[in-house]
Design a protein around this motif. Structure first.
Motif, mmCIF file in Angstrom:
data_model
loop_
_atom_site.group_PDB
_atom_site.id
_atom_site.type_symbol
_atom_site.label_atom_id
_atom_site.label_comp_id
_atom_site.label_asym_id
_atom_site.label_seq_id
_atom_site.Cartn_x
_atom_site.Cartn_y
_atom_site.Cartn_z
ATOM 1 N N ALA A 286 0.902 -1.122 -0.133
ATOM 2 C CA ALA A 286 0.102 0.005 0.011
ATOM 3 C C ALA A 286 1.074 1.150 -0.056
ATOM 4 O O ALA A 286 0.559 2.330 -0.731
ATOM 5 C CB ALA A 286 -1.066 0.069 1.402
ATOM 6 N N ALA A 287 2.025 1.048 0.729
ATOM 7 C CA ALA A 287 2.795 2.505 0.720
ATOM 8 C C ALA A 287 3.502 2.598 -0.524
ATOM 9 O O ALA A 287 3.901 3.705 -1.026
ATOM 10 C CB ALA A 287 3.946 2.298 1.907
ATOM 11 N N GLU A 288 3.799 1.565 -1.187
ATOM 12 C CA GLU A 288 4.476 1.418 -2.416
ATOM 13 C C GLU A 288 3.710 2.128 -3.415
ATOM 14 O O GLU A 288 3.961 2.686 -4.367
ATOM 15 C CB GLU A 288 5.153 0.054 -2.922
ATOM 16 C CG GLU A 288 5.791 -0.109 -4.186
ATOM 17 C CD GLU A 288 6.243 -1.635 -4.328
ATOM 18 O OE1 GLU A 288 6.326 -1.916 -5.676
ATOM 19 O OE2 GLU A 288 6.307 -2.092 -3.297
ATOM 20 N N MET A 289 2.380 1.599 -3.507
ATOM 21 C CA MET A 289 1.547 1.951 -4.542
ATOM 22 C C MET A 289 0.832 3.341 -4.459
ATOM 23 O O MET A 289 0.253 3.765 -5.233
ATOM 24 C CB MET A 289 0.413 0.771 -4.779
ATOM 25 C CG MET A 289 1.009 -0.482 -5.247
ATOM 26 S SD MET A 289 -0.369 -2.047 -4.948
ATOM 27 C CE MET A 289 -1.594 -1.115 -5.748
ATOM 28 N N GLY A 290 0.728 3.727 -3.169
ATOM 29 C CA GLY A 290 0.126 4.908 -2.719
ATOM 30 C C GLY A 290 -1.424 4.811 -2.618
ATOM 31 O O GLY A 290 -2.204 5.774 -2.808
ATOM 32 N N LEU A 291 -1.822 3.574 -2.434
ATOM 33 C CA LEU A 291 -3.172 3.325 -2.607
ATOM 34 C C LEU A 291 -3.920 2.835 -1.232
ATOM 35 O O LEU A 291 -3.014 2.122 -0.641
ATOM 36 C CB LEU A 291 -3.696 2.309 -3.609
ATOM 37 C CG LEU A 291 -3.443 2.627 -5.065
ATOM 38 C CD1 LEU A 291 -3.903 1.588 -5.967
ATOM 39 C CD2 LEU A 291 -3.959 3.952 -5.676
ATOM 40 N N ASP A 292 -5.193 3.066 -0.889
ATOM 41 C CA ASP A 292 -5.849 2.183 0.268
ATOM 42 C C ASP A 292 -6.022 1.034 -0.193
ATOM 43 O O ASP A 292 -6.932 0.743 -1.230
ATOM 44 C CB ASP A 292 -6.978 3.084 0.702
ATOM 45 C CG ASP A 292 -6.603 4.387 1.485
ATOM 46 O OD1 ASP A 292 -5.707 4.459 2.070
ATOM 47 O OD2 ASP A 292 -7.483 5.423 1.292
ATOM 48 N N THR A 383 -8.724 -2.229 6.135
ATOM 49 C CA THR A 383 -8.005 -1.220 5.266
ATOM 50 C C THR A 383 -6.657 -0.683 5.554
ATOM 51 O O THR A 383 -6.638 -0.346 6.854
ATOM 52 C CB THR A 383 -8.844 -0.122 5.033
ATOM 53 O OG1 THR A 383 -10.148 -0.283 4.358
ATOM 54 C CG2 THR A 383 -8.414 0.951 3.813
ATOM 55 N N LEU A 384 -5.756 -1.177 4.544
ATOM 56 C CA LEU A 384 -4.350 -0.596 4.767
ATOM 57 C C LEU A 384 -3.987 0.566 4.219
ATOM 58 O O LEU A 384 -4.519 0.781 3.044
ATOM 59 C CB LEU A 384 -3.488 -1.946 4.595
ATOM 60 C CG LEU A 384 -3.416 -3.084 5.417
ATOM 61 C CD1 LEU A 384 -3.156 -4.320 4.536
ATOM 62 C CD2 LEU A 384 -2.630 -2.743 6.480
ATOM 63 N N HIS A 385 -3.733 1.566 5.066
ATOM 64 C CA HIS A 385 -3.449 3.091 4.504
ATOM 65 C C HIS A 385 -1.826 2.950 4.074
ATOM 66 O O HIS A 385 -1.035 2.306 4.689
ATOM 67 C CB HIS A 385 -3.834 4.020 5.333
ATOM 68 C CG HIS A 385 -5.347 3.635 5.815
ATOM 69 N ND1 HIS A 385 -6.436 4.179 5.018
ATOM 70 C CD2 HIS A 385 -5.793 3.629 6.900
ATOM 71 C CE1 HIS A 385 -7.520 4.037 5.685
ATOM 72 N NE2 HIS A 385 -7.201 3.574 6.764
ATOM 73 N N PRO A 386 -1.713 3.865 3.010
ATOM 74 C CA PRO A 386 -0.283 4.149 2.843
ATOM 75 C C PRO A 386 0.366 4.976 3.404
ATOM 76 O O PRO A 386 1.690 5.039 3.880
ATOM 77 C CB PRO A 386 -0.327 4.862 1.217
ATOM 78 C CG PRO A 386 -1.812 5.625 1.283
ATOM 79 C CD PRO A 386 -2.707 4.513 2.122
ATOM 80 N N GLN A 387 -0.171 5.691 4.595
ATOM 81 C CA GLN A 387 0.446 6.677 5.446
ATOM 82 C C GLN A 387 0.850 5.762 6.695
ATOM 83 O O GLN A 387 0.197 4.997 7.251
ATOM 84 C CB GLN A 387 -0.246 7.543 5.908
ATOM 85 C CG GLN A 387 -0.725 8.673 4.950
ATOM 86 C CD GLN A 387 -1.902 8.231 4.110
ATOM 87 O OE1 GLN A 387 -2.561 7.197 4.692
ATOM 88 N NE2 GLN A 387 -2.523 8.759 3.219
ATOM 89 N N PRO A 388 2.240 5.907 7.151
ATOM 90 C CA PRO A 388 2.676 5.094 8.329
ATOM 91 C C PRO A 388 2.345 5.758 9.623
ATOM 92 O O PRO A 388 2.046 6.703 9.736
ATOM 93 C CB PRO A 388 4.110 5.179 8.087
ATOM 94 C CG PRO A 388 4.364 6.242 7.158
ATOM 95 C CD PRO A 388 3.368 6.415 6.606
ATOM 96 N N ARG A 389 1.922 4.670 10.767
ATOM 97 C CA ARG A 389 1.828 5.055 12.040
ATOM 98 C C ARG A 389 2.929 5.873 12.587
ATOM 99 O O ARG A 389 4.058 5.293 12.210
ATOM 100 C CB ARG A 389 0.885 4.169 12.752
ATOM 101 C CG ARG A 389 -0.428 4.059 12.119
ATOM 102 C CD ARG A 389 -1.231 3.120 12.981
ATOM 103 N NE ARG A 389 -1.163 3.023 14.303
ATOM 104 C CZ ARG A 389 -1.466 2.031 15.206
ATOM 105 N NH1 ARG A 389 -2.076 1.026 14.759
ATOM 106 N NH2 ARG A 389 -1.351 2.121 16.540
ATOM 107 N N ASP A 390 2.953 6.117 13.802
ATOM 108 C CA ASP A 390 3.796 6.277 14.903
ATOM 109 C C ASP A 390 4.066 5.106 15.588
ATOM 110 O O ASP A 390 3.630 4.636 16.466
ATOM 111 C CB ASP A 390 3.295 7.607 15.918
ATOM 112 C CG ASP A 390 4.601 7.966 16.754
ATOM 113 O OD1 ASP A 390 5.507 7.284 16.597
ATOM 114 O OD2 ASP A 390 4.363 8.762 17.711
#
Length: 547
Positions: A286-292, A383-390
């Protein structure tokens, strides 16, 4: 039309004439049409060919050999007793544990004094409405209570994504295939008496090419398939790598404006909802593609309902049926050549990469994922988001549940939310009022047995209970709602697992005694942070039970 007006000899001659006109196969066709034996039709042909006088003979009405069922009135009841279902048939019959073929039935009837042939047994069975039956795979075993609701949820998500022009794919790993001269199920057209010669036994040759692991991605809207043929292990990393290949080669070109991706997958295997590596690999994708990336799993025991099974894999199996899969190239080319009349197109390629097994994913790794569990069955839908958490905060929460104070509901008040309990707060208070006296009595009886005598100190003196009566009822309700594990509920109430277990054992029988049925919730939580996020997104005035 003529038969009712003809005698036996005339009917035989007429059937013989019709059979001669039809030529090859005419005897069988006429016998079926006239509902007589082929022998009778053949006699008519022979009589016509002989041309002698008189042409045949006519028996008196009722003449000829009588049927076995008329000569032996007990034959039919004896046969029906043998073919009764096992639980109702003769328990002493040797056929109880033997296949009930017409030959075995005839032998058993003869042994009992009813001389009969296998053909006659078959005729009698057909007259009684019997036919050869195979087992029908319709019993799916124990079904999850939310099975149909999950199907509806998946359909709604798929309809919403496709309506917005977003990609929807169905993924799964096909059955592993042996590569080499092994027999493959099915038949193919070849010259007569020239079958393909294959190995006698299907033992894997360690020195040979090994196995092939086809992992498929089926685009529901475009009716296209993508198959990566692996050679190592069917792992979560291999599954996500296949999705990555599909996206880079096809997905991003077919859906240039995509902002989210919906994946429907089975409940088990390398892409199962309990597979932690599957979630971590998808988060990286998801982080690589930039998609949810939203994943909706099929309910347990319903993998055959996944669209990829009957829209892609079944056609691949039919395309290579009866053909030995002698090499990886044969497998790849056979998959790529698969088409249907509805326009299915498939791309296949070999994945020679290696994928290690036994990779451990810790609780802190899961807590650090940018994952949002859906309100309905968060264990199946997330759902997995492309933005990482803290990750620092997530790791701190995972280290010690006591230190995760901000993630816990304030006291137990937040746990009384109707979204969690499945009942309004007044109804919960009424339930507590009904059970409080009985619970106090049971607790006093238990302490009396422990002391072995009457109380010495006054009530209220000494150590306080870790859970109040109201909290014990609330904890039992949440436990029966199956919101999470026992350890999670113990963290939420600030007690250990044994204390929570004792509370449930005390309260659960009383709920049944008072006629209370606590339906399970469709929400699932793994950490206190999940409970906090769920309550934060719920409306204060909304009272509903997701059950």
């Amino acid at each position: 039309m003529l038969f009712p007006h003809l005698d036996e000899r005339q009917r035989r001659l007429l059937m013989g004439a019709e059979a001669r006109i039809l030529g090859h196969g005419g005897i069988r066709a006429v016998a079926r049409a006239a509902q007589v034996s082929e022998t009778t039709v053949r006699k008519g042909v022979d009589e016509l060919d002989a041309g002698e006088e008189p042409l045949g003979r006519v028996r008196r009405p009722g003449g000829g050999r009588k049927k076995a069922v008329y000569l032996d009135p007990g034959l039919r009841p004896a046969l029906l007793a043998l073919v009764e279902p096992d639980e109702r048939g003769d328990p002493m019959s040797p056929l109880r544990w033997t296949v009930k073929s017409t030959r075995n039935l005839a032998a058993e009837l003869t042994r009992r004094g009813h001389r009969v042939s296998a053909d006659t047994v078959g005729d009698l069975l057909r007259q009684e409405g019997f036919s050869l039956q195979a087992g029908a795979k319709t019993v799916e075993g124990k079904q999850h209570p939310d099975r149909d609701a999950q199907f509806r949820y998946i359909n709604e998500r798929a309809r919403e994504h496709m309506g917005a022009g977003q990609p929807v794919i169905s993924v799964d790993a096909k059955k592993k295939e042996l590569v080499g001269d092994y027999k493959n199920a099915g038949h193919q057209w070849r010259p007569a008496r020239e079958p393909v010669l294959v190995k006698t036994h299907d033992f894997l040759d360690r020195q040979g090419p090994g196995k092939a692991i086809p992992y498929g991605i089926y685009d529901v809207a475009a009716n296209t398939g993508w198959v990566s043929v692996g050679t190592d292990h069917d792992t979560a990393a291999f599954a996500v790598a296949s999705i990555r290949r599909w996206w880079q080669a096809r997905g991003r070109h077919d859906y240039p404006a995509a902002t989210r991706l919906l994946i429907t997958a089975d409940a088990g295997g390398s892409n199962g909802y309990r597979t932690r590596a599957w979630k971590t690999e998808l988060a990286a994708l998801a982080a690589e593609m930039g998609l949810d990336i939203t994943v909706c799993h099929m309910p347990p025991g319903t993998s055959k309902w996944n669209k990829i099974e009957h829209r892609l894999f079944s056609h691949i199996s039919m395309n290579w049926r009866g053909r030995p899969l002698t090499s990886h190239d044969v497998i790849v080319n056979s998959i790529a050549a698969t088409t249907t009349r509805t326009g299915l197109k498939v791309h296949a390629e070999l994945d020679p990469g290696t994928y290690d097994t036994g990779i451990k994913v810790t609780d802190s790794d899961i807590d650090a994922l940018p994952m949002h569990r859906h309100r309905f069955h968060g264990d199946w839908n997330y759902t997995l988001h492309p933005q990482p958490r803290d990750t620092t905060t997530a790791a701190g929460e995972a280290k010690s549940p006591r230190s995760a104070g901000p993630s816990l509901p304030p006291g137990t008040g937040g746990l009384r939310n109707p979204e969690l309990t499945g009942m309004p707060e007044p109804a919960l208070d009424e339930l507590v009022d009904q059970l409080v006296a009985k619970l106090d009595e049971l607790r006093e009886q238990g302490r009396l047995q422990q002391r072995g005598g009457e109380r010495i100190r006054a009530r209220g003196a000494g150590a306080k209970d870790r859970l109040t009566t109201a909290d014990r009822v609330l904890a039992t309700v949440l436990y029966l709602r199956k919101l999470g594990t026992r350890d999670l509920l113990a963290q939420l109430f600030g007690v250990n697992g044994s204390t929570l277990t004792r509370a449930v054992r005390q309260v659960q029988p009383l709920l049944a005694e008072h006629g209370y049925t606590i339906p399970p919730s469709t929400a699932r939580f793994r950490t206190p942070a999940d409970v906090t996020a769920f309550l934060a997104n719920s409306s204060p005035t909304e009272i509903k039970s997701a059950c």
